[in-house]
Design a protein around this motif. Sequence first.
Motif, short mmCIF file in Angstrom:
data_model
loop_
_atom_site.label_atom_id
_atom_site.label_comp_id
_atom_site.label_asym_id
_atom_site.label_seq_id
_atom_site.Cartn_x
_atom_site.Cartn_y
_atom_site.Cartn_z
N ALA A 192 -12.65 7.54 7.32
CA ALA A 192 -12.60 7.59 5.86
C ALA A 192 -11.54 6.62 5.33
O ALA A 192 -10.57 6.31 6.02
N VAL A 193 -11.75 6.17 4.11
CA VAL A 193 -10.79 5.28 3.45
C VAL A 193 -9.86 6.12 2.57
O VAL A 193 -10.31 6.85 1.69
N VAL A 194 -8.57 6.01 2.85
CA VAL A 194 -7.53 6.58 1.99
C VAL A 194 -6.98 5.42 1.16
O VAL A 194 -6.50 4.44 1.72
N LEU A 195 -7.06 5.54 -0.16
CA LEU A 195 -6.69 4.45 -1.05
C LEU A 195 -5.40 4.76 -1.80
O LEU A 195 -5.17 5.88 -2.23
N ALA A 219 -8.41 8.27 14.52
CA ALA A 219 -9.82 8.18 14.15
C ALA A 219 -10.12 8.78 12.79
O ALA A 219 -11.25 8.69 12.31
N MET A 220 -9.12 9.41 12.18
CA MET A 220 -9.39 10.15 10.94
C MET A 220 -9.63 9.24 9.75
O MET A 220 -10.53 9.48 8.94
N ILE A 244 0.44 1.09 13.66
CA ILE A 244 -0.78 1.41 12.90
C ILE A 244 -1.24 0.22 12.05
O ILE A 244 -2.01 0.38 11.11
N ALA A 245 -0.78 -0.98 12.39
CA ALA A 245 -1.13 -2.15 11.60
C ALA A 245 -2.64 -2.38 11.54
O ALA A 245 -3.16 -2.90 10.55
N ASP A 246 -3.34 -1.95 12.60
CA ASP A 246 -4.79 -2.13 12.61
C ASP A 246 -5.51 -1.14 11.71
O ASP A 246 -6.71 -1.27 11.46
N ILE A 323 -3.08 15.02 2.98
CA ILE A 323 -4.15 14.03 3.16
C ILE A 323 -5.15 14.54 4.19
O ILE A 323 -6.38 14.47 3.99
N ALA A 324 -4.65 15.07 5.31
CA ALA A 324 -5.55 15.60 6.34
C ALA A 324 -6.39 16.74 5.80
O ALA A 324 -7.60 16.84 6.09
#
Length: 362
Positions: A192-195, A219-220, A244-246, A323-324
């Motif tokens: 999912a995208v967190v914006l 993977a979240m 977590i840069a990727d 968020i989770a």
Amino acid sequence: MSQFPASILIVLHDFSLGGTERVATRLAAVWAAKGVHVTVFAGSNDGPLRVLAGDDVEVVIADPPIPRSRGSRARLARAARAFVAARRFDGVFVPGNYHWPVAAALSGRGIPVVAQVSAALDKPQRGRVQQWAFELRMRRLLRKVEAVVALSDVARDQANRILRRAVATTIALPALGDDVAPPTPVPGTQPAVVLAAGRLVPEKGFAQLIEAFAMLPAAMARLVIVGDGPEADTLRRQSEALGIADRVELAGYVADIRPSLDTARVFVLASDFEGYPAVVVEALAAGRPVVATDCTPATRLLEAPGAGMVVPLGDSAALARAIAAMLDRAPPDPVKLAALVAHHRIGDVADAYLDLFAEVRA
């Protein structure tokens, strides 16, 4: 609307990319479309937002121009006072805390002045002495204005307390156009995208957000931050250091956040303090739930079922948990979220301002 104001003056320092300038120029265009003669007196022509005012708004630039610099707001106030001495207006709109020196220069001169509160009035980060000094300055600058517009009832009550008179009223932030697109279904793509969005400066809390995001399973979700600013390189290095840069994308400035919202599962506001951020309204209008720090009265919108969650300031672990939790829930009904902010459409807001001007003129 009784006693329809024939002319309104708006004073801006320039047309820079700011929430205050965006609101003022958009209101100017709508008022002009309703038949009001609107004049924007600006210190300089700098910035890209002049186009939002449209062709029906008269724009007058100070001569000589007054670019932003030390003492420039005082010079703008003096120039505006000289301009008003040569012209007649039914009312003056002073948008946002930044322009309050203009309100002090123009109020008490026979022209109704409406000043807007755009930023937080009570910041815990100020400390008692700084807060006292802020309130003293606010009373001095706004002591003669006919009306103060706050963007929430909380800010209205704070303004009345600080100013020691019942002069403030609440008018919603005109964050949405009357033609705002209906919400789209929440995407089910994985991850999912967190914006998040905003100027990349420390008080917007992006460092805390990245720290919280590092606590989530790989993977979240992936994090997309829209905006630009001096902290961009620092935030990139932080993402790399946390491994977590990727999964973190600094997308840079975009003119319209709506396409980014349409791809998102949840929007996050991690600021240390805010006035009434338009982006929360825009996120809900797009049908996206919001996770926010307890930084603004706008979080009251999140009390509705499915609208989002509010977490304490400075608590990265709580932010990660929220968020989770939002990602684990079934997506809310986008149409119901959009309905929560329908009163932020600019047409109704523009009418509310015109009614206020009619009232203070009477």
